[in-house]
Structure formats: C-alpha cells, structure tokens
Design a protein around this motif. Structure first.
Motif, PDB file in Angstrom:
ATOM      1  N   LYS A 254       0.842  -1.201   0.000  1.00 50.72           N
ATOM      2  CA  LYS A 254       0.000   0.000   0.000  1.00 50.72           C
ATOM      3  C   LYS A 254       0.880   1.255   0.000  1.00 50.72           C
ATOM      4  N   GLY A 255       1.950   1.215   0.795  1.00 50.28           N
ATOM      5  CA  GLY A 255       2.874   2.350   0.862  1.00 50.28           C
ATOM      6  C   GLY A 255       3.505   2.633  -0.494  1.00 50.28           C
ATOM      7  N   LEU A 256       3.880   1.570  -1.214  1.00 50.61           N
ATOM      8  CA  LEU A 256       4.481   1.757  -2.548  1.00 50.61           C
ATOM      9  C   LEU A 256       3.497   2.468  -3.476  1.00 50.61           C
ATOM     10  N   PHE A 257       2.245   2.031  -3.458  1.00 49.81           N
ATOM     11  CA  PHE A 257       1.245   2.645  -4.338  1.00 49.81           C
ATOM     12  C   PHE A 257       0.961   4.085  -3.920  1.00 49.81           C
ATOM     13  N   ASP A 258       0.880   4.350  -2.613  1.00 50.40           N
ATOM     14  CA  ASP A 258       0.574   5.715  -2.142  1.00 50.40           C
ATOM     15  C   ASP A 258       1.698   6.695  -2.476  1.00 50.40           C
ATOM     16  N   SER A 259       2.917   6.156  -2.663  1.00 47.00           N
ATOM     17  CA  SER A 259       4.046   7.059  -2.874  1.00 47.00           C
ATOM     18  C   SER A 259       4.278   7.361  -4.355  1.00 47.00           C
ATOM     19  N   LEU A 260       3.416   6.807  -5.224  1.00 47.57           N
ATOM     20  CA  LEU A 260       3.607   7.033  -6.659  1.00 47.57           C
ATOM     21  C   LEU A 260       2.517   7.927  -7.233  1.00 47.57           C
ATOM     22  N   PRO A 261       2.848   8.737  -8.248  1.00 46.33           N
ATOM     23  CA  PRO A 261       1.820   9.570  -8.869  1.00 46.33           C
ATOM     24  C   PRO A 261       0.737   8.695  -9.503  1.00 46.33           C
ATOM     25  N   ASN A 262      -0.503   9.138  -9.397  1.00 48.99           N
ATOM     26  CA  ASN A 262      -1.622   8.420 -10.006  1.00 48.99           C
ATOM     27  C   ASN A 262      -2.130   9.244 -11.179  1.00 48.99           C
ATOM     28  N   ILE A 263      -1.955   8.707 -12.390  1.00 47.41           N
ATOM     29  CA  ILE A 263      -2.306   9.457 -13.601  1.00 47.41           C
ATOM     30  C   ILE A 263      -3.797   9.795 -13.616  1.00 47.41           C
ATOM     31  N   LYS A 328      -7.419  -5.551   5.529  1.00 49.33           N
ATOM     32  CA  LYS A 328      -7.392  -4.694   6.718  1.00 49.33           C
ATOM     33  C   LYS A 328      -6.978  -3.253   6.416  1.00 49.33           C
ATOM     34  N   LEU A 329      -6.743  -2.968   5.154  1.00 53.32           N
ATOM     35  CA  LEU A 329      -6.226  -1.626   4.846  1.00 53.32           C
ATOM     36  C   LEU A 329      -7.331  -0.659   4.435  1.00 53.32           C
ATOM     37  N   GLY A 330      -8.555  -1.028   4.680  1.00 52.03           N
ATOM     38  CA  GLY A 330      -9.655  -0.093   4.387  1.00 52.03           C
ATOM     39  C   GLY A 330      -9.917   0.034   2.897  1.00 52.03           C
ATOM     40  N   GLY A 331     -10.055  -1.107   2.208  1.00 52.14           N
ATOM     41  CA  GLY A 331     -10.392  -1.071   0.774  1.00 52.14           C
ATOM     42  C   GLY A 331      -9.170  -0.800  -0.058  1.00 52.14           C
ATOM     43  N   THR A 332      -9.384  -0.521  -1.304  1.00 51.70           N
ATOM     44  CA  THR A 332      -8.278  -0.319  -2.229  1.00 51.70           C
ATOM     45  C   THR A 332      -7.937   1.166  -2.273  1.00 51.70           C
ATOM     46  N   ASN A 333      -6.815   1.475  -2.869  1.00 50.07           N
ATOM     47  CA  ASN A 333      -6.485   2.885  -3.013  1.00 50.07           C
ATOM     48  C   ASN A 333      -6.317   3.231  -4.489  1.00 50.07           C
ATOM     49  N   GLU A 334      -7.207   2.683  -5.289  1.00 52.31           N
ATOM     50  CA  GLU A 334      -7.157   3.020  -6.713  1.00 52.31           C
ATOM     51  C   GLU A 334      -7.589   4.442  -6.918  1.00 52.31           C
TER      52      GLU A 334
END
Ligand code: SF4
Length: 334
Positions: A254-263, A328-334
């Motif tokens: 989750k941390g890896l995804f949160d730290s990257l720009p989301n187009i 447990k991370l509260g859903g996805t972070n798409e």
C-alpha cells in the motif's frame, strides 16, 4: 524435482553476502514460479534483494562474498545450482538471458554491434561465421535498427539504441526466460516507452516467459501477469496483477502505491513511505518493515509473520492477517 510446465521454479532460496565484519541475508527463503509465456514483476526498493535473486537463476551470485545458503532453482525443469560449468554456459543464452539497466555494462566498446550479436549466436548454434552475421543483421532489424549499422561500434549509438542492441543479443538464441533488470531506468521517458513496447512485442512473438525487475508500478501494470513484492530480502506479498492493483493487502505494498503519482487522479496527495530501507547488516527483529509500518502491533517487532494464502493466487506475510483474509487496509487505493 520441478513441474516442467514452469519455466522458472525457485524454492526456499536464501543467499548471504559476507565481509570481514558482517553477514547480510540478501535473499531470505524466497519462492518464485513463472509458467510458460507469463511475466512476473519483481518489485521493491533498491536493496530489497531483487537483482541477487535474478543472478541466482544464472548461477552468477558473485563468489566468494555471495553464497547460496539453501534452496533450489529450476529452469525449465533443470536444477541450475547443481549444473556443471559446461552446461551452465549452454543454458546462459540458450534458456535464459538477462538485460541490465545500463547497456554499457553488457556491450564491449571495442567490438562492432554485429560481432557482438553474432558471437552469442555462434556459441549457441552450429551456424558458421557468415550465416551468424546474416542472423545478427536480422536481429538488429528486428529491434528496429537499420541492418547497415551492423559494422558500427556501441559509442555510435544513443542510449535507447544501445539497449535495443542488448535486447537483440539477449533474444538472438530465443531463450525460454528473459530477465529484464530495470531495463529502461537509464533511458529518457519517451525512449523508455519505446523499449518497453519492443520488449513486450518480442516476448509475445517469441512466446517467452519474463522476469521483470522494477520499482516502477507503471511498468508492472503494462507488462506483468503476476507481481511479487520484495522487502528486505523476503517476498512479502504475491498475487495476480488484479490482486496487487485492486486488492493490495500488505502495508508495504500500500505504501508503494501511495508514494507514486496516479495518472487518473492528479489531486491525490503523494505519501512517501516514512523512514528508509533498513540496514541489511542489522535488520529489525520480527517483521523487518515494523519501524516504518502505520499498522504495526506489539507482535510485529518480535515475531516474523508466517506466510498466508489469501486465495489460490494471493499470498501475504503480515500479522494483520493471522486470523482473517479480510483486507485490513480499508479497501483499495485506486
Ligand atoms: Fe506492519 Fe506488522 Fe504487517 Fe509487518 S507484520 S507489515 S509491521 S502490520
């Protein structure tokens, strides 16, 4: 023994590096399976153990500092770690080839690109010099470089072109498995996209399997079927592309995804993972991610989490999921 439908089967691999003072467990009980025609993305920050894992597939872990402590590596059903040197030389190129980040580490500056492509072809086939030169020219054209540049030297090519030459060398013997270690990191963004497209097209037309080592989740989304996330020498989450992109469960993933720009959502705020990768000579106790984890519990600093299957395709190592498979991370972070 290994399932021969699997092109690559790494079982319980542990690799250490030692110096006079320290021992580093670079790879810790890693398991990887790649089946025919599939691409696995091996993802993690620098120092996670990705390249060391890849070098073990060629039995090229640098000795004497590096040592495979335990585990097995099967390539198309053959046990790589117990192969004699002669068989290893045949297998490198014939069954597995590797593309590195910096093309200049693979190219010889004093030989023409044609000589370098033909050399690999002659080692692995019975072609004579003339036929190997013809095949080398074909390979150069296949990677989008005009065949009449075959007599030029690496310094006469741009960075992107050099990487194309490296790809031509790697693919000349049609290996079963292509290992691409950050193959586009040294290139500028437009060239990156072109080289990636080329690798993808060639992989499909040659029906190869691929291990794509990267820290770039955009590349993973484009070329991978499955993803293994690596942290401090361990694979802490593994899943299909959908598992990892739509239902990531490990706090580090989750941390890896949160730290990257989301187009798709430019307003979302980037959140770098707090802290740094731990010193590999002095890994934290328990879960090595615990000093950086927002979800850490008391047991996390004491006990290494056991691996757990969330589904047939999804695996995780994290104490949050000892009793449950619910995210447990509260859903996805798409
Ligand atoms: Fe965080 Fe604990 Fe899971 Fe490690 S085991 S990722 S510290 S919650």
């Amino acid at each position: 023994m290994s399932d021969s439908l699997n092109i690559l089967d790494i079982k319980n691999l542990t690799i250490e590096y030692s110096s006079d003072d320290d021992v580093v467990k670079a790879v810790n009980n890693v398991n990887i399976v790649i089946s025919k025609g599939k691409t696995l993305g091996l993802v993690g920050e620098t120092g996670a153990g990705k390249t060391t894992t890849a070098l073990s597939i060629l039995n090229l872990v640098p000795e004497p500092q590096g040592k495979i402590i335990s585990g097995e590596v099967f390539l198309a059903g053959e046990d790589v770690l117990s192969m004699k040197e002669k068989r290893l030389l045949e297998v490198r190129g014939d069954k597995v080839a590797m593309i590195f980040q910096d093309p200049m580490t693979s190219l010889n500056p004093i030989k023409t690109v044609g000589e370098q492509i033909a050399e690999g072809i002659r080692i692995h086939s019975k072609l004579n010099k003339k036929d190997a030169a013809v095949k080398a020219r074909e390979m150069l054209e296949l990677v989008g470089i005009p065949g009449d540049r075959i007599l030029e030297y690496p310094h006469q090519f741009s960075g992107g072109m050099k990487q194309r030459v490296v790809i031509a060398i790697a693919l000349a013997c049609k290996p079963d498995l292509l290992i691409a270690d950050e193959p586009t990191t040294a290139l500028d963004v437009t060239i990156q996209a072109q080289v990636l497209k080329l690798i993808n097209e060639l992989k499909q037309s040659y029906d190869m399997s691929m291990l794509m080592i990267t820290h770039d989740l955009g590349i993973v989304a484009e070329v991978c079927d499955e993803v293994s996330i690596m942290y401090a020498g361990r694979i802490i989450e593994h899943g299909s592309l959908e598992d990892i992109f739509d239902n990531k469960m490990h706090p580090y993933t989750k941390g890896l995804f949160d730290s990257l720009p989301n187009i798709e959502d430019r307003r979302s705020e980037l959140k770098p993972i707090k802290g740094l990768m731990p010193d590999p000579t002095n890994l934290p106790s328990g879960c090595a991610f615990h000093p950086r984890c927002d979800y850490a519990r008391p047991e996390c600093s004491v006990e290494q989490p056991k691996g757990k299957k969330i589904s047939d395709s999804h695996y995780i190592e994290c104490h949050l999921y000892n009793e449950t498979t619910e995210n447990k991370l509260g859903g996805t972070n798409e």
